[in-house]
Design a protein around this motif. Structure first.
Motif, short mmCIF file in Angstrom:
data_model
loop_
_atom_site.label_atom_id
_atom_site.label_comp_id
_atom_site.label_asym_id
_atom_site.label_seq_id
_atom_site.Cartn_x
_atom_site.Cartn_y
_atom_site.Cartn_z
N GLY A 233 0.80 -1.22 0.00
CA GLY A 233 0.00 0.00 0.00
C GLY A 233 0.83 1.26 0.00
O GLY A 233 0.37 2.33 -0.41
N GLY B 282 1.47 3.65 -3.41
CA GLY B 282 0.67 4.83 -3.75
C GLY B 282 1.26 6.09 -3.15
O GLY B 282 1.42 7.11 -3.83
N ILE C 243 3.22 9.58 -4.89
CA ILE C 243 2.95 11.00 -4.61
C ILE C 243 4.24 11.71 -4.24
O ILE C 243 4.54 12.81 -4.73
CB ILE C 243 1.96 11.11 -3.42
N PRO D 94 -19.49 13.70 5.27
CA PRO D 94 -19.17 14.98 4.62
C PRO D 94 -18.30 15.87 5.51
O PRO D 94 -17.41 16.57 5.01
CB PRO D 94 -20.53 15.62 4.38
N TRP E 84 -14.90 14.66 5.41
CA TRP E 84 -14.35 15.01 4.11
C TRP E 84 -13.81 16.44 4.12
O TRP E 84 -12.72 16.71 3.64
CB TRP E 84 -15.45 14.84 3.05
N LYS F 62 -9.94 17.41 3.50
CA LYS F 62 -9.56 18.31 2.40
C LYS F 62 -8.74 19.48 2.94
O LYS F 62 -7.73 19.88 2.36
CB LYS F 62 -10.81 18.87 1.72
N VAL G 139 -5.11 19.57 1.36
CA VAL G 139 -4.79 20.58 0.35
C VAL G 139 -3.94 21.70 0.93
O VAL G 139 -3.01 22.19 0.29
CB VAL G 139 -6.09 21.14 -0.27
N ILE G 140 -4.23 22.09 2.16
CA ILE G 140 -3.49 23.22 2.73
C ILE G 140 -2.32 22.76 3.59
O ILE G 140 -1.23 23.32 3.50
CB ILE G 140 -4.45 24.12 3.56
N ILE H 180 0.88 19.74 1.70
CA ILE H 180 1.80 20.06 0.61
C ILE H 180 2.69 21.25 0.93
O ILE H 180 3.90 21.21 0.69
CB ILE H 180 1.00 20.34 -0.68
N PHE H 181 2.07 22.32 1.46
CA PHE H 181 2.84 23.55 1.65
C PHE H 181 3.00 23.90 3.13
O PHE H 181 2.04 23.81 3.89
CB PHE H 181 2.12 24.73 0.98
#
Lengths: 263, 264, 328
Positions: free
Chosen positions: A25, A28, A32, A176, A179, A183, A187-188, A191-192
């Motif tokens: 696993g 994956g 990235i 939700p 979720w 996210k 996303v925030i 990565i950065f």
């Protein structure tokens, strides 16, 4: 406390049988990391360039650490499990057991997370070493502090996930909300580093969960600084306390509602 | 011959329609799934806004082109996961003997298996694909080209999944391999080709054919050239034929779940 | 091609290569590099024929090769060796053509779409078999009447009871008027009343359409009530192929005597008399009537001490399990 340790240990042992699946696993996750390796090398013109205070190697190590932590959290599984417990009525059986449901869920989930965390850490560090050729720090004390901070990050993230999962007491489907949380972090936060965002939003991000569940440990690993270290640990302890209290509050309210409705 | 094809298409469409009806049993969940997929894809725009604040051109792509690339990636994913959802669990279907029901019907086995369910959230991907296209370019010709390309891309993605899934005819425990193989296409598809170098680039035109599913379509849509179009059509046909040949070759080894691994 | 026969099978063989896996983590790792295989002859040289319109029971213990055979007959599995003709068609070469001729019902696997009504399902199957709209409608009416489905024809399948569902499964598999129907454990998991009900439907269908029926079941009732002929397989081989009457006649010369006694008596096996069970007050004796009479057995027990007695034929179930065992 001993019973939670026992729950943790038995979950950990049972996870060991899936070792092979975990190693597989990781591919994956490795992909990235490889993509980000390429991406940051494209964006940075050379290895000496510094953008927003980070060199290209530091950016890649940053993503490696945040990915490990995020991978070890396995939030989706945990959130689904809690929701199923709540909706399937499993939680009713837990009410009269001599342990705290939140403690139980956390302990058993951390057992699973430990195995995945160790596998991912080993593999991701090897991958990082292959790609970059060196570690940002080899100071043992610093590494231990990074490790502790990473573990605390996983604990906080798990508590948040339990908190969200417990929403199922009040709404039909809590996924939700999970979720949205995932996210936000992915996303925030993954990565950065916070320094990459406009100055106006940076203070907000420093008070957000991102600071304690992803930015903190990764920042310490790529660029250790004792002042940062102290503030990150303080923030993490406060967050654990708050997250735990939130969980207990929702749980108590939820159970009361359950009793009123007769399960 | 013509009636055979006509009847096959009728059954396939009916199968997809019934699959969609199943997904729509719970309307709220159905719509939430689609909307969340749209938001999910949209959230990645933030990532690119930050990246493009550092550099105007990433891997030879402008910001708009990255949006278009995302459009193709989402569209391709949407086509394959909406119409052919079950191809992504083909290994499991083979291992647990679920091909039986399709084999005893007088219709195409492969089509009957992979069209027997649809993925609601993949509709969100399809819609997102078109939104990205309209942001970049609104014209009939680009609409038609885009549609043609995502169908080709969807077929390429499905064919790759058929090949990975068919491995289960010969080997045990191929499910994880198939999952990983399929996710490779998805993971790479949303990043500009130019950030990669050397060997990896050749992979995009061989083992992980997102070159044909995503990169060439972006080029052709920006600057039409007939060779790109033909290459995509040709490769799609080729990969599809390969996948079909492999599936039917494997089918002779099908053991209908009789092959349980015994423990000693 | 023989026009009279529905199924002809000659020298059928199928082997499976089974992967051996050692226990635990180390076993799994070893298995990744070197795998040991074991060959299992699931079907080993089977030959038989079935007439058109016949109802035949094909039975055997778990793992005997029943479903492997059925799967080869229906084109699901490729045989390693041997010849098969189903309605004169070789399943290996003309799978699609065969599919129009046969119907299948697997009791454990549903073929219907659960969220659709039986009516929509029938329409779907009609499309699969390229039937005209009008033909389908007519056929549905027939089947609805035959299987008494009209009550729930517009209820989604997932809301039906298991018995109703099986009726729909069978009806759906008959939409294209197959010449042969393969029924694999059609009554599994049903209660006795529903079982009886399903059997009646199957009988009625056989009578109405002259459908050849190839049935596997673990339920002796199914076999006894439906089939005139029985084939028993074990270890991939046919151990018995005979008419039901013959089979029963063969074993009818044995009687079971069950008696409840006032006081304990001690008995030993004698020529023609076998003690099956001896729990002191309760006895179960098998009498071979070609050698001894039932009266002999009762005398042995001493009639004065008998509280209660029951004399019966050997149940078919025991006959079959005897045959299974003797095959070993």
């Amino acid at each position: 406390m001993r019973k939670y340790l026992y729950i943790y240990k038995s979950e950990l042992m049972s996870q060991l049988q899936y070792l092979f699946n975990l190693v597989f696993g990781f591919i994956g996750c490795g992909i990235i990391l490889f993509i980000f390796f390429n991406l940051w090398h494209y964006i940075y013109s050379d290895s000496s360039q510094i953008i927003n205070g980070y060199s290209v190697d530091q950016m890649i190590w940053y993503v490696i650490i945040t990915e490990i932590i995020w991978g070890a959290c396995m939030g989706r599984t945990l959130c689904r499990k809690i929701s199923n417990d709540v909706r399937g009525g499993n939680i009713a059986y837990n009410i009269n057991k001599p342990y705290n449901y939140i403690g139980y869920s956390l302990a058993s989930h951390l057992g699973t997370a430990t195995v995945k965390g160790i596998i991912y850490t080993v593999l991701a560090l090897i991958l990082g070493l292959v790609m970059m050729g060196n570690f940002p720090t080899t100071n043992v004390l610093e590494l231990v502090l990074v490790l502790i901070s990473s573990i605390l990050a996983v604990v906080i993230s798990s508590l948040f996930t339990i908190f969200i999962g417990l929403f199922s007491f009040f709404i039909e489907d809590s996924s939700p909300f999970y979720w949205l949380y995932s996210k936000f972090i992915l996303v925030i936060g993954v990565i950065f580093p916070i320094e990459y965002f406009p100055n106006v939003v940076q203070p907000f991000l420093k008070f957000s969960p991102i600071y304690v569940v992803s930015y903190g440990p990764a920042k310490l690993f790529v660029n250790f600084n004792i002042n940062d270290c102290i503030s990150i640990f303080v923030a993490q302890f406060i967050y654990i306390l708050v997250a735990y209290l939130l969980c207990s509050l929702v749980y108590k309210k939820g159970v009361r509602r359950l009793n009123v409705n007769g399960g | 011959m013509l009636t055979v094809v006509k009847n096959q298409i009728k059954v396939t469409l009916l199968s997809i329609k019934y699959g969609l009806m199943r997904q729509m049993l719970n309307k709220t969940t159905f719509i939430t799934n689609i909307i969340f997929m749209l938001l999910n894809n949209a959230s990645f725009i933030l990532q690119w806004v930050i990246l493009y604040s550092l550099k105007d051109n990433i891997g030879g792509y402008t910001f708009k082109q990255v949006l278009l690339l995302w459009g193709f990636a989402a569209g391709t994913y949407g086509v394959s996961h909406f119409f052919f959802k079950r191809v992504f669990s083909l290994s499991d279907i083979i291992n647990t003997g679920k091909l039986d029901a399709s084999i005893i019907q007088p219709k195409n086995i492969l089509l009957s298996v992979i069209t027997s369910d649809v993925e609601a959230s993949a509709l969100g991907d399809l819609i997102y694909g078109y939104i990205m296209l309209f942001i970049c370019d609104i014209s009939i010709s680009s609409f038609l080209l885009f549609t043609l390309f995502i169908i080709c891309g969807g077929i390429i993605m499905t064919s790759i999944a058929i090949i990975y899934g068919s491995l289960a005819f010969w080997f045990n425990n191929t499910e994880m391999l198939a999952d990983t193989g399929n996710s490779l296409m998805v993971n790479f598809a949303t990043y500009p080709e130019g950030i990669f170098k050397g060997v990896v680039k050749t992979l995009f035109y061989t083992l992980i054919p997102i070159g044909f599913a995503n990169y060439i379509p972006v080029q052709v849509l920006n600057d039409f050239n007939v060779f790109g179009l033909l290459a995509v059509l040709g490769v799609t046909t080729l990969i599809l034929c390969m996948a079909i040949a492999i599936f039917y070759k494997g089918l002779k080894n099908y053991s209908s779940s009789n092959l349980m691994s015994a423990r000693i | 091609m023989n026009e009279e026969k529905a199924i002809r099978v000659k020298g059928l063989k199928k082997t499976f290569k089974i992967k051996l896996k050692e226990k635990g983590l180390i076993g799994s790792i070893k298995g990744m590099f070197k795998t040991k295989y074991k060959k299992i002859n699931a079907v080993n040289d089977i030959s038989f024929e079935v007439d058109k319109g016949e109802m035949i029971a094909f039975i055997g213990p778990n793992g005997a090769g029943k479903s492997t055979t059925i799967k080869m007959l229906t084109g699901i599995l490729y045989p390693d060796q041997g010849e098969i003709e189903v309605m004169g068609i070789d399943p290996r070469r003309k799978r699609k053509q065969l599919a129009y001729e046969i119907g299948t019902v697997f009791g454990q696997k549903e073929q219907l779409w659960m969220h659709l009504t039986p009516y929509d399902n029938f329409k779907f199957f009609g499309a699969i078999y390229d039937l005209d709209e009008r033909v389908v409608e007519k056929r549905i009416n027939e089947l609805v009447e035959l299987f008494e489905i009209s009550e729930f024809i517009n209820t989604p399948v997932r809301n039906l009871s298991l018995g109703q569902r099986i009726r729909c499964e069978i009806a759906a598999s008959l939409i294209h008027k197959p010449k042969i129907l393969f029924l694999d454990e059609p009554t599994i998991g049903l209660d006795p009343v529903v079982k009886e009900n399903i059997r009646t439907f199957i009988k009625r269908m056989n009578k109405e359409y002259k459908t050849t029926i190839f049935l596997t079941s673990h339920d002796v009732g199914d076999i006894e009530k439906l089939c005139k002929r029985i084939i028993i397989v074990n270890h991939g081989e046919i151990v018995l192929d005979d008419s039901m009457d013959n089979l029963k006649y063969h074993y009818l010369n044995k009687k079971i005597v069950e008696a409840k006694m006032k006081e304990k008596i001690n008995l030993d096996d004698e020529e023609g008399i076998t003690i099956l069970k001896d729990k002191g007050y309760n006895l179960k004796i098998e009498v071979d009537t070609t050698k001894r009479t039932v009266g002999d057995a009762i005398k042995l027990l001493d009639p004065d001490k008998i509280v209660d007695i029951n004399i019966s034929n050997v149940p078919l179930e025991n006959i079959i399990s005897d045959i299974y065992k003797s095959g070993n």
